[in-house]
Motif scaffolding. Structure first.
Motif, PDB file in Angstrom:
ATOM      1  N   ARG A  45       0.760  -1.099  -0.018  1.00 53.07           N
ATOM      2  CA  ARG A  45      -0.167   0.033   0.086  1.00 53.07           C
ATOM      3  C   ARG A  45       0.984   1.333   0.004  1.00 53.07           C
ATOM      4  O   ARG A  45       0.701   2.264  -0.707  1.00 53.07           O
ATOM      5  CB  ARG A  45      -0.962  -0.064   1.206  1.00 53.07           C
ATOM      6  N   MET A  46       2.032   1.250   0.721  1.00 53.20           N
ATOM      7  CA  MET A  46       2.767   2.515   0.893  1.00 53.20           C
ATOM      8  C   MET A  46       3.433   2.751  -0.380  1.00 53.20           C
ATOM      9  O   MET A  46       3.705   3.759  -0.944  1.00 53.20           O
ATOM     10  CB  MET A  46       3.821   2.317   1.935  1.00 53.20           C
ATOM     11  N   ARG A  47       3.972   1.439  -1.160  1.00 47.30           N
ATOM     12  CA  ARG A  47       4.530   1.822  -2.481  1.00 47.30           C
ATOM     13  C   ARG A  47       3.635   2.512  -3.504  1.00 47.30           C
ATOM     14  O   ARG A  47       3.915   3.349  -4.220  1.00 47.30           O
ATOM     15  CB  ARG A  47       5.070   0.189  -3.088  1.00 47.30           C
ATOM     16  N   ALA A  48       2.433   1.692  -3.363  1.00 48.09           N
ATOM     17  CA  ALA A  48       1.310   2.448  -4.317  1.00 48.09           C
ATOM     18  C   ALA A  48       1.040   3.894  -3.927  1.00 48.09           C
ATOM     19  O   ALA A  48       0.778   4.670  -4.770  1.00 48.09           O
ATOM     20  CB  ALA A  48       0.051   1.747  -4.103  1.00 48.09           C
ATOM     21  N   LYS A  49       1.069   4.170  -2.626  1.00 48.51           N
ATOM     22  CA  LYS A  49       0.972   5.728  -2.387  1.00 48.51           C
ATOM     23  C   LYS A  49       1.930   6.754  -2.730  1.00 48.51           C
ATOM     24  O   LYS A  49       1.798   7.763  -3.076  1.00 48.51           O
ATOM     25  CB  LYS A  49       0.645   5.815  -0.686  1.00 48.51           C
ATOM     26  N   LEU A  50       3.115   6.044  -2.905  1.00 48.89           N
ATOM     27  CA  LEU A  50       4.469   6.772  -3.123  1.00 48.89           C
ATOM     28  C   LEU A  50       4.414   6.776  -4.852  1.00 48.89           C
ATOM     29  O   LEU A  50       5.292   7.393  -5.522  1.00 48.89           O
ATOM     30  CB  LEU A  50       5.690   6.343  -2.709  1.00 48.89           C
ATOM     31  N   THR A  92      -0.474  15.312   2.415  1.00 54.20           N
ATOM     32  CA  THR A  92       0.895  15.059   2.034  1.00 54.20           C
ATOM     33  C   THR A  92       0.972  14.203   0.882  1.00 54.20           C
ATOM     34  O   THR A  92       1.697  14.297  -0.083  1.00 54.20           O
ATOM     35  CB  THR A  92       1.458  14.523   3.244  1.00 54.20           C
ATOM     36  N   PHE A  93       0.305  12.992   1.162  1.00 52.98           N
ATOM     37  CA  PHE A  93       0.251  12.080   0.062  1.00 52.98           C
ATOM     38  C   PHE A  93      -0.264  12.395  -1.131  1.00 52.98           C
ATOM     39  O   PHE A  93       0.202  12.103  -2.550  1.00 52.98           O
ATOM     40  CB  PHE A  93      -0.448  10.688   0.699  1.00 52.98           C
ATOM     41  N   ARG A  94      -1.395  13.108  -1.112  1.00 55.68           N
ATOM     42  CA  ARG A  94      -2.151  13.663  -2.268  1.00 55.68           C
ATOM     43  C   ARG A  94      -1.214  14.388  -3.151  1.00 55.68           C
ATOM     44  O   ARG A  94      -1.230  14.657  -4.330  1.00 55.68           O
ATOM     45  CB  ARG A  94      -3.442  14.469  -1.877  1.00 55.68           C
ATOM     46  N   ASN A  95      -0.501  15.304  -2.259  1.00 58.70           N
ATOM     47  CA  ASN A  95       0.273  16.440  -2.927  1.00 58.70           C
ATOM     48  C   ASN A  95       1.693  15.828  -3.388  1.00 58.70           C
ATOM     49  O   ASN A  95       2.223  16.466  -4.494  1.00 58.70           O
ATOM     50  CB  ASN A  95       0.541  17.442  -2.174  1.00 58.70           C
ATOM     51  N   LEU A  96       2.224  14.547  -2.929  1.00 62.22           N
ATOM     52  CA  LEU A  96       3.368  14.201  -3.543  1.00 62.22           C
ATOM     53  C   LEU A  96       3.145  13.725  -5.055  1.00 62.22           C
ATOM     54  O   LEU A  96       4.145  13.729  -6.021  1.00 62.22           O
ATOM     55  CB  LEU A  96       3.621  12.837  -2.835  1.00 62.22           C
ATOM     56  N   ALA A  97       1.914  13.506  -5.578  1.00 60.67           N
ATOM     57  CA  ALA A  97       1.758  13.167  -6.761  1.00 60.67           C
ATOM     58  C   ALA A  97       2.019  14.505  -7.913  1.00 60.67           C
ATOM     59  O   ALA A  97       2.084  14.083  -9.013  1.00 60.67           O
ATOM     60  CB  ALA A  97       0.239  12.710  -7.125  1.00 60.67           C
ATOM     61  N   ALA A 141       2.850  12.189 -15.521  1.00 63.40           N
ATOM     62  CA  ALA A 141       1.359  12.102 -15.432  1.00 63.40           C
ATOM     63  C   ALA A 141       0.782  10.802 -15.099  1.00 63.40           C
ATOM     64  O   ALA A 141      -0.257  10.652 -14.419  1.00 63.40           O
ATOM     65  CB  ALA A 141       0.901  12.528 -16.745  1.00 63.40           C
ATOM     66  N   GLU A 142       1.478   9.552 -15.695  1.00 63.96           N
ATOM     67  CA  GLU A 142       1.048   8.505 -15.305  1.00 63.96           C
ATOM     68  C   GLU A 142       0.997   7.943 -13.647  1.00 63.96           C
ATOM     69  O   GLU A 142       0.248   7.523 -13.053  1.00 63.96           O
ATOM     70  CB  GLU A 142       1.817   7.240 -16.168  1.00 63.96           C
ATOM     71  N   ARG A 143       1.932   8.378 -13.342  1.00 65.19           N
ATOM     72  CA  ARG A 143       2.443   7.992 -11.907  1.00 65.19           C
ATOM     73  C   ARG A 143       1.331   8.876 -10.957  1.00 65.19           C
ATOM     74  O   ARG A 143       0.945   8.288 -10.145  1.00 65.19           O
ATOM     75  CB  ARG A 143       4.003   8.645 -11.431  1.00 65.19           C
ATOM     76  N   ALA A 144       1.258  10.089 -11.438  1.00 68.21           N
ATOM     77  CA  ALA A 144       0.195  10.802 -10.521  1.00 68.21           C
ATOM     78  C   ALA A 144      -1.058  10.604 -10.675  1.00 68.21           C
ATOM     79  O   ALA A 144      -1.910  10.266  -9.766  1.00 68.21           O
ATOM     80  CB  ALA A 144       0.215  12.523 -11.288  1.00 68.21           C
ATOM     81  N   ALA A 145      -1.487  10.115 -11.791  1.00 69.29           N
ATOM     82  CA  ALA A 145      -2.913   9.366 -12.243  1.00 69.29           C
ATOM     83  C   ALA A 145      -2.911   8.152 -11.146  1.00 69.29           C
ATOM     84  O   ALA A 145      -4.090   7.937 -10.471  1.00 69.29           O
ATOM     85  CB  ALA A 145      -3.232   8.958 -13.433  1.00 69.29           C
ATOM     86  N   ALA A 146      -2.126   7.257 -11.115  1.00 74.81           N
ATOM     87  CA  ALA A 146      -1.918   5.889 -10.325  1.00 74.81           C
ATOM     88  C   ALA A 146      -2.027   6.417  -8.880  1.00 74.81           C
ATOM     89  O   ALA A 146      -2.791   5.717  -8.017  1.00 74.81           O
ATOM     90  CB  ALA A 146      -0.808   5.084 -10.630  1.00 74.81           C
ATOM     91  N   MET A 147      -1.184   7.558  -8.453  1.00 77.67           N
ATOM     92  CA  MET A 147      -1.404   7.869  -6.922  1.00 77.67           C
ATOM     93  C   MET A 147      -2.566   8.412  -6.455  1.00 77.67           C
ATOM     94  O   MET A 147      -3.055   8.006  -5.454  1.00 77.67           O
ATOM     95  CB  MET A 147      -0.175   8.985  -6.834  1.00 77.67           C
ATOM     96  N   ASN A 148      -3.271   9.071  -7.330  1.00 81.91           N
ATOM     97  CA  ASN A 148      -4.677   9.752  -7.229  1.00 81.91           C
ATOM     98  C   ASN A 148      -5.683   8.878  -6.956  1.00 81.91           C
ATOM     99  O   ASN A 148      -6.828   8.810  -6.623  1.00 81.91           O
ATOM    100  CB  ASN A 148      -4.830  10.632  -8.116  1.00 81.91           C
ATOM    101  N   ARG A 149      -5.548   7.553  -7.580  1.00 82.57           N
ATOM    102  CA  ARG A 149      -6.156   6.436  -7.360  1.00 82.57           C
ATOM    103  C   ARG A 149      -6.334   5.701  -5.996  1.00 82.57           C
ATOM    104  O   ARG A 149      -7.358   4.949  -5.410  1.00 82.57           O
ATOM    105  CB  ARG A 149      -6.182   5.466  -8.384  1.00 82.57           C
ATOM    106  N   VAL A 150      -5.065   5.986  -5.230  1.00 81.18           N
ATOM    107  CA  VAL A 150      -4.869   5.263  -4.035  1.00 81.18           C
ATOM    108  C   VAL A 150      -4.766   6.321  -2.758  1.00 81.18           C
ATOM    109  O   VAL A 150      -4.932   6.023  -1.525  1.00 81.18           O
ATOM    110  CB  VAL A 150      -3.657   4.222  -3.892  1.00 81.18           C
TER     111      VAL A 150
END
Ligand code: AMP
Ligand code: MG
Length: 528
Positions: free
Chosen positions: A374-379, A409-414, A456-465
């Motif tokens: 889960r943390m990996r996905a969050k990052l 914090t997690f949301r803005n890392l994206a 952009a791809e990473r941000a989209a994936a992060m915003n899903r978790v």
């Protein structure tokens, strides 16, 4: 339109046709394999205690849909005074004997201490609705005294009922296993807590409300026959695959262990604190259950205690996984009499203890990787590298030191870029110690360089978790304050916002912000 059930089909073929009578008739209490059929050792049949002048506070169209009720239809039928009356526990007609609700008996460990017999002290089961091959039990919480109420009044206050309603629905939309809530019905009947408040009833919905404490109850009373009947009920209804194991009861413990490990990882990953992880508040299905003094963290404090009554911090954020594990020990202990019937008598007890310990070890082997993934996905790390857990922990440490807002914090890392620090500000500005954040961000960027995903791809994936919207205390409080003035629109609005926690909702930007100053001294306790 869609209100049907597979047996004795009750069908409404137009939205207008769904009447309260049909809804009530769809609740089936007589199935041979329903919990209520376990009989008198497990429960007491009794009517709800009526409340004066019940009114609708909120209804969840999404929970209704789980029951096969068309969302539009439920909005409409919920306006019918018969709906409020029914879900307040005031039937329009006398309860027929065969449909009499039920309160179940359990026991449990509260704050680490054996508390003896507890039970549904203010909840009664109505029966089940079947939809799409799934059966869901309906339970009224706050519907009056039961034989398990001890000295308490069997009621729940409006404030805690709204919190439970909103959080059950919010957790579901976050993808976290939970009991659901169909509606909240209020009544101006006074209820005494620290002050005089008004009462409410939440209709909870779940495949089962069986808790670890149900097993502890029969174990502690040396009632092995009932213990076995309960375990057989749970296996047959919810874990049928366990029947194929050499020891079905050990297999049950194993399944519950894994689900609990997953649930703990889910909670940790969104910064959710349950607040009262007593064994009677642990679901045998690994669901979040019994929302009381819970909290989503604003500023991250690893040792956050959300329950004002938890003076020792037993249920602090960082201790939740450990407590989940401790609670599983209690469950294992309760199941011991059922284990090992496939072993010869000679040496059975030693082998049973070894088996149980091995299965419980499974918590540790399941929890750590569950949280890591889960943390990996969050990052936003699509690949797995040695040291990813250290990177995640290092972030949590800086967040803790700075009390950086968990969700933001997690949301803005994206928004960060893997090329340079130009887009760091949204995350960075949440940290007073900018240098500490920058040091971590350097390591993070170095790690991102090993990833093939674009920003952009990473941000989209992060915003899903990483949710943008969670049920922050001050948001619930605002909705409660208005509801006390009979304005329920904020409850409705908040439920709507929280039903899309991962989506940007520009019109509700303020719901994603830091708590206002007035909220800094909000306290939640066991009082509910
Ligand atoms: P909780 O801490 O809410 O999980 O409650 C622990 C036990 O106390 C459960 O058996 C509840 O049913 C019971 N209980 C809590 N509040 C009340 C109340 N107001 N009336 C009756 N029983 C209650
Ligand atoms: Mg409870």
């Amino acid at each position: 339109m869609s209100f049907s059930r597979s047996s004795n089909a009750v069908r409404a073929d137009s939205i207008d046709a769904l009447s309260m009578d049909e809804l009530a008739a769809a609740i089936d209490i007589g199935r041979p394999d329903a919990f209520v059929q376990l009989g008198a050792a497990f429960l007491t049949r009794l009517p709800a205690a009526p409340v004066p002048d019940p009114y609708l506070v909120a209804v969840s169209a999404d929970a209704a849909a789980q029951l096969g009720i068309d969302p539009a239809s439920v909005q409409k039928v919920a306006q019918d005074p018969a709906f409020s009356a029914f879900f307040a526990g005031n039937p329009t007609r006398e309860w027929p004997a065969e449909r009499l609700p039920y309160a179940t008996v359990y026991s449990g460990h509260q704050f680490g201490v054996w508390a003896g017999q507890l039970g549904d002290g203010r909840a009664i089961g109505l029966g089940e609705i079947e939809h799409d091959g799934k059966r869901l039990e309906l339970q009224l919480k706050g519907a009056g005294r039961t034989p398990y109420s001890r000295m308490a009044d069997g009621r729940a206050v409006l404030r805690s009922s709204i919190r439970e309603f909103l959080c059950s629905e919010a957790m579901h939309h976050l993808g976290i296993p939970t009991t659901r809530a169909l509606c909240v019905i209020g009544s101006d009947m006074p209820v005494r807590r620290e002050t005089i408040e008004t009462s409410a009833i939440v209709t909870r919905v779940s495949p089962s409300f069986v808790r670890f404490g149900h097993f502890e109850h029969f174990y502690s009373n040396d009632r092995v026959e009932e213990l076995k009947a309960l375990a057989d009920h749970v296996i047959d209804r919810f874990y049928p695959q366990c029947r194929d194991a050499d020891d079905p009861y050990l297999a049950l413990l194993s399944e519950v262990t894994l689900r609990t490990a997953d649930l703990m990882a889910d909670w940790q990953a969104v910064g959710f604190c349950h607040g009262v992880m007593n064994t009677d508040n642990m679901s045998i299905l690994g669901l979040t259950i019994d929302y009381g003094p819970f909290g989503f963290m604003d500023g991250f404090n690893a040792h956050h205690i959300c329950n004002h009554s938890d003076t020792q911090g037993r249920y602090s954020y960082s201790r939740q996984p450990q407590v989940g594990y401790w609670n599983l020990f209690c469950l294992a202990q309760a199941l011991v009499p059922l284990f090992g019937s496939h072993y010869p008598e000679e040496g059975r007890s030693e082998r049973v203890i070894e088996d149980a310990q091995r299965v419980l070890e499974g918590f540790k082997t399941a929890f750590a990787p569950a949280l890591e993934s889960r943390m990996r996905a969050k990052l936003g790390l699509a690949e797995t590298r040695e040291g990813d857990d250290k990177l995640a922990n290092a972030l949590l440490e800086v967040m803790h030191a700075n009390r950086a807002d968990f969700t933001m914090t997690f949301r803005n890392l994206a928004k960060m870029s893997k090329a340079d620090a130009l887009n760091d500000a949204p995350a960075r500005d949440l940290f007073l110690d900018r240098a500490a954040f920058d040091a971590w961000a350097n390591d993070y960027r170095a790690r991102l360089a090993e990833e093939t995903l674009s920003d952009a791809e990473r941000a989209a994936a992060m915003n899903r978790v990483n949710p943008k919207y969670v049920l922050r205390n001050h948001l619930a409080e605002q909705a409660i304050r208005q509801a006390k003035e009979k304005d329920f629109s904020e409850v409705e609005r908040l439920m709507r916002v929280l039903s899309r926690p991962f989506d940007e909702q520009p019109e509700f930007e303020s719901y994603a912000g830091l708590p206002p100053d007035w909220a800094s001294d909000l306290e939640v306790s066991c009082s509910s």
